[in-house]
Design a protein around this motif. Structure first.
Motif, PDB file in Angstrom:
ATOM      1  N   ARG A 196       0.841  -1.153   0.041  1.00  0.00           N
ATOM      2  CA  ARG A 196      -0.112  -0.046   0.062  1.00  0.00           C
ATOM      3  C   ARG A 196       0.840   1.327   0.050  1.00  0.00           C
ATOM      4  O   ARG A 196       0.599   2.104  -0.766  1.00  0.00           O
ATOM      5  CB  ARG A 196      -1.011   0.155   1.315  1.00  0.00           C
ATOM      6  CG  ARG A 196      -2.307  -0.649   1.207  1.00  0.00           C
ATOM      7  CD  ARG A 196      -3.367  -0.224   0.291  1.00  0.00           C
ATOM      8  NE  ARG A 196      -3.611   0.739   0.701  1.00  0.00           N
ATOM      9  CZ  ARG A 196      -3.983   2.030   0.098  1.00  0.00           C
ATOM     10  NH1 ARG A 196      -3.524   2.189  -1.097  1.00  0.00           N
ATOM     11  NH2 ARG A 196      -4.639   3.025   0.594  1.00  0.00           N
ATOM     12  N   TYR A 197       1.955   1.182   0.831  1.00  0.00           N
ATOM     13  CA  TYR A 197       2.617   2.661   1.119  1.00  0.00           C
ATOM     14  C   TYR A 197       4.135   2.680   0.618  1.00  0.00           C
ATOM     15  O   TYR A 197       4.410   3.563   0.011  1.00  0.00           O
ATOM     16  CB  TYR A 197       2.681   2.857   2.536  1.00  0.00           C
ATOM     17  CG  TYR A 197       1.340   2.929   3.125  1.00  0.00           C
ATOM     18  CD1 TYR A 197       0.418   4.301   2.771  1.00  0.00           C
ATOM     19  CD2 TYR A 197       0.718   1.965   3.961  1.00  0.00           C
ATOM     20  CE1 TYR A 197      -1.105   4.194   3.132  1.00  0.00           C
ATOM     21  CE2 TYR A 197      -0.668   2.288   4.417  1.00  0.00           C
ATOM     22  CZ  TYR A 197      -1.371   3.308   4.138  1.00  0.00           C
ATOM     23  OH  TYR A 197      -2.650   3.110   4.498  1.00  0.00           O
ATOM     24  N   GLU A 217       5.066   0.630  -2.169  1.00  0.00           N
ATOM     25  CA  GLU A 217       4.734   0.263  -3.522  1.00  0.00           C
ATOM     26  C   GLU A 217       3.765   1.391  -4.084  1.00  0.00           C
ATOM     27  O   GLU A 217       3.453   1.428  -5.242  1.00  0.00           O
ATOM     28  CB  GLU A 217       4.470  -1.008  -4.050  1.00  0.00           C
ATOM     29  CG  GLU A 217       5.503  -2.206  -3.796  1.00  0.00           C
ATOM     30  CD  GLU A 217       6.705  -1.888  -4.621  1.00  0.00           C
ATOM     31  OE1 GLU A 217       6.629  -1.492  -5.620  1.00  0.00           O
ATOM     32  OE2 GLU A 217       7.879  -2.060  -4.068  1.00  0.00           O
ATOM     33  N   ASP A 218       3.003   1.953  -3.192  1.00  0.00           N
ATOM     34  CA  ASP A 218       1.851   3.003  -3.653  1.00  0.00           C
ATOM     35  C   ASP A 218       0.744   2.377  -4.405  1.00  0.00           C
ATOM     36  O   ASP A 218       0.465   2.970  -5.443  1.00  0.00           O
ATOM     37  CB  ASP A 218       2.514   4.275  -4.146  1.00  0.00           C
ATOM     38  CG  ASP A 218       1.613   5.463  -3.961  1.00  0.00           C
ATOM     39  OD1 ASP A 218       0.650   5.257  -3.063  1.00  0.00           O
ATOM     40  OD2 ASP A 218       1.567   6.205  -5.024  1.00  0.00           O
ATOM     41  N   THR A 238      -4.866  -3.208   6.885  1.00  0.00           N
ATOM     42  CA  THR A 238      -4.143  -1.936   6.879  1.00  0.00           C
ATOM     43  C   THR A 238      -4.454  -0.897   8.111  1.00  0.00           C
ATOM     44  O   THR A 238      -3.484  -0.463   8.703  1.00  0.00           O
ATOM     45  CB  THR A 238      -4.610  -0.985   5.767  1.00  0.00           C
ATOM     46  OG1 THR A 238      -4.155  -1.671   4.347  1.00  0.00           O
ATOM     47  CG2 THR A 238      -3.733   0.287   5.545  1.00  0.00           C
ATOM     48  N   ILE A 278       4.789   6.715   5.900  1.00  0.00           N
ATOM     49  CA  ILE A 278       3.445   6.034   5.436  1.00  0.00           C
ATOM     50  C   ILE A 278       2.268   6.801   5.674  1.00  0.00           C
ATOM     51  O   ILE A 278       2.162   7.566   6.883  1.00  0.00           O
ATOM     52  CB  ILE A 278       3.385   4.741   6.796  1.00  0.00           C
ATOM     53  CG1 ILE A 278       4.486   3.877   6.286  1.00  0.00           C
ATOM     54  CG2 ILE A 278       1.946   4.146   6.756  1.00  0.00           C
ATOM     55  CD1 ILE A 278       4.442   2.734   7.291  1.00  0.00           C
ATOM     56  N   ALA A 279       1.614   6.866   4.799  1.00  0.00           N
ATOM     57  CA  ALA A 279       0.338   8.069   4.922  1.00  0.00           C
ATOM     58  C   ALA A 279      -0.879   6.980   5.483  1.00  0.00           C
ATOM     59  O   ALA A 279      -1.083   6.029   5.107  1.00  0.00           O
ATOM     60  CB  ALA A 279      -0.115   8.377   3.550  1.00  0.00           C
TER      61      ALA A 279
END
Length: 184
Positions: free
Chosen positions: A122-123, A125-126, A147, A171-172
């Motif tokens: 998720r963060y 590799e976006d 998540t 990390i958003a």
């Protein structure tokens, strides 16, 4: 594999192995040796199918993720050993970036393999939730809940990340969650 395909594969490995190894290190919880094994296994699998691969990097990354998923689905999982090591090479980010990397690597190592895989996809590799779900073979809802729980556990395991600030945490948070919320 013919000579031309072999040369293209060799060039791909030389140019992208550093980035792929960084992903493998994150997926393996900071264990460089396990990451090297993971990447080696993925590259061997890709080499067998190289002539039929349209997007090599995407394919290698998918094999990496699936190999890691296979490892944490084993009946007798290997024990993970968390090792606090300084980074091997310094970024231009200075001391704060190096400290952040060490803290983050240690915290990621203490998460479960599934939690770590979801956060990396998720963060790091976006990837969107739908792609993460497809890669890991689960539903989008499972990705969302994993998540959420993973970020909460990461914050609990490494409250020092809150002191570094949300912009440097890397990390958003998911929608609706404050960037860094640490409660005593």
């Amino acid at each position: 594999m013919d000579a031309e395909s072999q040369e293209r594969f060799r060039e791909f490995v030389e140019s992208r192995s550093g980035a792929l190894l960084r992903t493998a290190v994150l997926l393996s919880g900071g264990d460089r040796h396990a990451a090297e094994d993971l990447l080696q296994t993925a590259l061997v699998k890709v080499a067998d199918r190289w002539s039929r691969v349209d997007e090599p990097e995407a394919y290698v990354r998918q094999v990496l993720y699936r190999q890691q998923v296979g490892r944490w689905r084993l009946k007798w999982p290997r024990r993970e050993v968390a090792v606090a090591e300084p980074p091997e090479r310094a970024d231009d980010g200075g001391e704060g970036a190096a400290e952040l990397r060490v803290v983050m690597r240690g915290a990621l190592a203490r998460l479960t393999a599934r939690q770590r895989a979801v956060l990396v996809l998720r963060y790091f590799e976006d990837l969107p939730e739908a792609d993460v779900a497809r890669i890991l073979g689960c539903s989008v809802g499972t990705v969302r809940s994993t998540t959420h729980r993973s970020l909460a556990r990461l914050r609990a395991l490494a409250p020092e990340l809150a002191a570094l600030g949300p912009a440097t945490a890397g990390i958003a948070p998911p929608r609706g969650i404050s960037p860094v919320e640490v409660r005593p």
